[in-house]
Write a protein that holds these residues in place. Structure first.
Motif, mmCIF file in Angstrom:
data_model
loop_
_atom_site.group_PDB
_atom_site.id
_atom_site.type_symbol
_atom_site.label_atom_id
_atom_site.label_comp_id
_atom_site.label_asym_id
_atom_site.label_seq_id
_atom_site.Cartn_x
_atom_site.Cartn_y
_atom_site.Cartn_z
ATOM 1 N N THR A 51 -6.811 2.078 -5.799
ATOM 2 C CA THR A 51 -6.777 0.956 -5.137
ATOM 3 C C THR A 51 -5.367 1.037 -4.296
ATOM 4 O O THR A 51 -4.285 1.626 -4.644
ATOM 5 C CB THR A 51 -6.483 -0.083 -6.169
ATOM 6 O OG1 THR A 51 -7.440 -0.292 -6.880
ATOM 7 C CG2 THR A 51 -6.207 -1.431 -5.343
ATOM 8 N N PRO A 52 -5.384 0.696 -3.154
ATOM 9 C CA PRO A 52 -4.386 0.954 -2.181
ATOM 10 C C PRO A 52 -2.969 0.366 -2.740
ATOM 11 O O PRO A 52 -3.014 -0.898 -3.094
ATOM 12 C CB PRO A 52 -5.004 0.576 -0.779
ATOM 13 C CG PRO A 52 -6.188 0.668 -0.811
ATOM 14 C CD PRO A 52 -6.757 0.550 -2.359
ATOM 15 N N PRO A 53 -1.831 0.829 -2.728
ATOM 16 C CA PRO A 53 -0.804 0.043 -3.162
ATOM 17 C C PRO A 53 -0.438 -1.057 -2.647
ATOM 18 O O PRO A 53 -0.310 -1.288 -1.415
ATOM 19 C CB PRO A 53 0.284 1.150 -3.033
ATOM 20 C CG PRO A 53 -0.228 2.463 -2.760
ATOM 21 C CD PRO A 53 -1.618 2.059 -1.989
ATOM 22 N N PRO A 54 -0.381 -2.233 -3.413
ATOM 23 C CA PRO A 54 0.137 -3.438 -2.777
ATOM 24 C C PRO A 54 1.585 -3.780 -2.295
ATOM 25 O O PRO A 54 1.719 -4.481 -1.652
ATOM 26 C CB PRO A 54 -0.371 -4.379 -4.106
ATOM 27 C CG PRO A 54 0.100 -3.607 -5.228
ATOM 28 C CD PRO A 54 -0.400 -2.336 -4.932
ATOM 29 N N GLY A 55 2.484 -2.974 -2.866
ATOM 30 C CA GLY A 55 3.782 -2.666 -2.590
ATOM 31 C C GLY A 55 3.973 -1.980 -1.135
ATOM 32 O O GLY A 55 5.232 -2.072 -0.765
ATOM 33 N N GLY A 56 3.138 -1.284 -0.756
ATOM 34 C CA GLY A 56 3.395 -0.375 0.492
ATOM 35 C C GLY A 56 3.648 -1.079 1.737
ATOM 36 O O GLY A 56 3.393 -2.114 1.920
ATOM 37 N N SER A 57 4.382 -0.338 2.704
ATOM 38 C CA SER A 57 4.684 -1.098 3.987
ATOM 39 C C SER A 57 3.132 -1.273 4.765
ATOM 40 O O SER A 57 3.198 -2.136 5.569
ATOM 41 C CB SER A 57 5.219 -0.122 4.920
ATOM 42 O OG SER A 57 6.438 0.143 4.350
ATOM 43 N N LEU A 58 2.061 -0.632 4.274
ATOM 44 C CA LEU A 58 0.872 -1.017 5.130
ATOM 45 C C LEU A 58 0.178 -2.163 4.272
ATOM 46 O O LEU A 58 -0.961 -2.543 4.987
ATOM 47 C CB LEU A 58 0.069 0.351 5.011
ATOM 48 C CG LEU A 58 0.706 1.552 5.747
ATOM 49 C CD1 LEU A 58 -0.323 2.552 5.771
ATOM 50 C CD2 LEU A 58 1.050 1.101 7.371
ATOM 51 N N TYR B 58 -5.563 7.697 -2.173
ATOM 52 C CA TYR B 58 -5.634 8.829 -3.087
ATOM 53 C C TYR B 58 -4.383 9.090 -3.730
ATOM 54 O O TYR B 58 -3.196 8.890 -3.065
ATOM 55 C CB TYR B 58 -6.352 10.020 -2.591
ATOM 56 C CG TYR B 58 -7.522 9.780 -2.042
ATOM 57 C CD1 TYR B 58 -8.802 9.836 -2.802
ATOM 58 C CD2 TYR B 58 -7.895 9.248 -0.794
ATOM 59 C CE1 TYR B 58 -10.040 9.787 -2.193
ATOM 60 C CE2 TYR B 58 -9.078 9.028 -0.245
ATOM 61 C CZ TYR B 58 -10.058 9.306 -0.989
ATOM 62 O OH TYR B 58 -11.426 9.055 -0.427
ATOM 63 N N ALA B 59 -4.221 9.434 -4.946
ATOM 64 C CA ALA B 59 -3.074 9.851 -5.701
ATOM 65 C C ALA B 59 -3.277 11.304 -6.560
ATOM 66 O O ALA B 59 -4.255 11.287 -6.809
ATOM 67 C CB ALA B 59 -2.577 8.752 -6.595
ATOM 68 N N VAL B 60 -2.071 11.744 -6.459
ATOM 69 C CA VAL B 60 -1.721 12.910 -7.439
ATOM 70 C C VAL B 60 -0.712 12.723 -8.181
ATOM 71 O O VAL B 60 0.356 12.374 -7.685
ATOM 72 C CB VAL B 60 -1.953 14.182 -6.670
ATOM 73 C CG1 VAL B 60 -0.526 14.220 -5.771
ATOM 74 C CG2 VAL B 60 -2.069 15.516 -7.272
ATOM 75 N N ARG C 15 -2.635 4.324 10.889
ATOM 76 C CA ARG C 15 -1.573 4.688 9.957
ATOM 77 C C ARG C 15 -1.810 5.166 8.758
ATOM 78 O O ARG C 15 -2.806 5.055 8.037
ATOM 79 C CB ARG C 15 -0.924 3.350 9.891
ATOM 80 C CG ARG C 15 -0.158 2.555 10.943
ATOM 81 C CD ARG C 15 1.005 3.295 11.345
ATOM 82 N NE ARG C 15 1.576 2.598 12.758
ATOM 83 C CZ ARG C 15 0.898 2.667 13.953
ATOM 84 N NH1 ARG C 15 -0.042 3.677 14.151
ATOM 85 N NH2 ARG C 15 1.331 2.122 14.867
ATOM 86 N N THR C 16 -1.017 5.922 8.159
ATOM 87 C CA THR C 16 -1.132 6.815 6.988
ATOM 88 C C THR C 16 0.349 6.570 6.176
ATOM 89 O O THR C 16 1.270 6.709 6.864
ATOM 90 C CB THR C 16 -1.761 8.167 7.009
ATOM 91 O OG1 THR C 16 -2.108 8.471 5.735
ATOM 92 C CG2 THR C 16 -0.659 8.898 7.570
ATOM 93 N N SER C 17 0.158 6.478 4.842
ATOM 94 C CA SER C 17 1.533 6.266 4.116
ATOM 95 C C SER C 17 1.474 7.335 3.018
ATOM 96 O O SER C 17 0.405 7.247 2.388
ATOM 97 C CB SER C 17 1.618 4.757 3.732
ATOM 98 O OG SER C 17 2.637 4.898 2.615
#
Length: 178
Positions: free
Chosen positions: A14-21, A34-36, A120-122
């Protein structure tokens, strides 16, 4: 020095709720993440990690990017090379072919606006269940029909390419802290 003792495959999150985007997710035409998992020995320098991910595209991506640049360049959309060259003059520079928009210790936001879409990509570092994790979120806002057509054509490839970049970097071994 690099570490590749073990590597974890990239997975959708799930896209991080705390990110700049996060404030841009609601009306986006594409949002994914995606995460690793990172080994504890991996560098904590996000710029170093982002460069390791984007420096050498997976072999399967190169012909796709060539094709994208040929087709989109013909209709007046910026090519990867044009984006990279334009971003080189920016204060924060370019990572891969992505101009850096902003950066903190835990997040780098990259991207470009063009006549067909805003992209945008974070990349973010965090701890999840006590483990270090790097997430890669993408957000796209289409400006017109060309943007929507382009996005519909590339989305299946995008969803394969991002995990491929993360997996390739993990297999190659993450740069370690000095």
């Amino acid at each position: 020095m690099k570490t590749s003792d073990t590597w974890a495959a990239a997975r959708p999150i799930t896209p991080p709720p705390g990110g700049s985007l996060a404030s841009t997710y609601a009306n986006a035409d594409l949002v994914d993440a995606y995460a690793v998992q990172l080994p504890e020995t991996a560098s904590a320098d996000l710029t170093v990690l982002a460069r390791a991910i984007l420096a050498n595209p997976p072999r399967s991506v190169r012909p796709l990017m060539f094709l994208r640049d040929r087709i989109m360049g013909a209709v007046g959309v910026k090519t990867s090379g044009q984006i990279r060259r334009a971003g080189a003059g920016r204060r924060d520079g370019v990572i891969g072919s992505f101009p850096v928009q902003s950066q903190t210790v835990t997040e780098i936001v990259m991207g470009e606006d063009d006549r067909h879409l805003d992209f945008r990509t974070s990349m973010m570092l965090s701890r999840v269940d006590g483990r270090r994790e790097l997430s890669w979120t993408t957000v796209v806002h289409c400006r017109n029909r060309l943007g929507r057509t382009y996005l519909a054509a590339i989305t299946p490839f995008h969803r394969a390419i991002v995990p491929a970049y993360l997996d390739r970097a993990a297999r190659a071994g993450w740069p370690t802290a000095l």
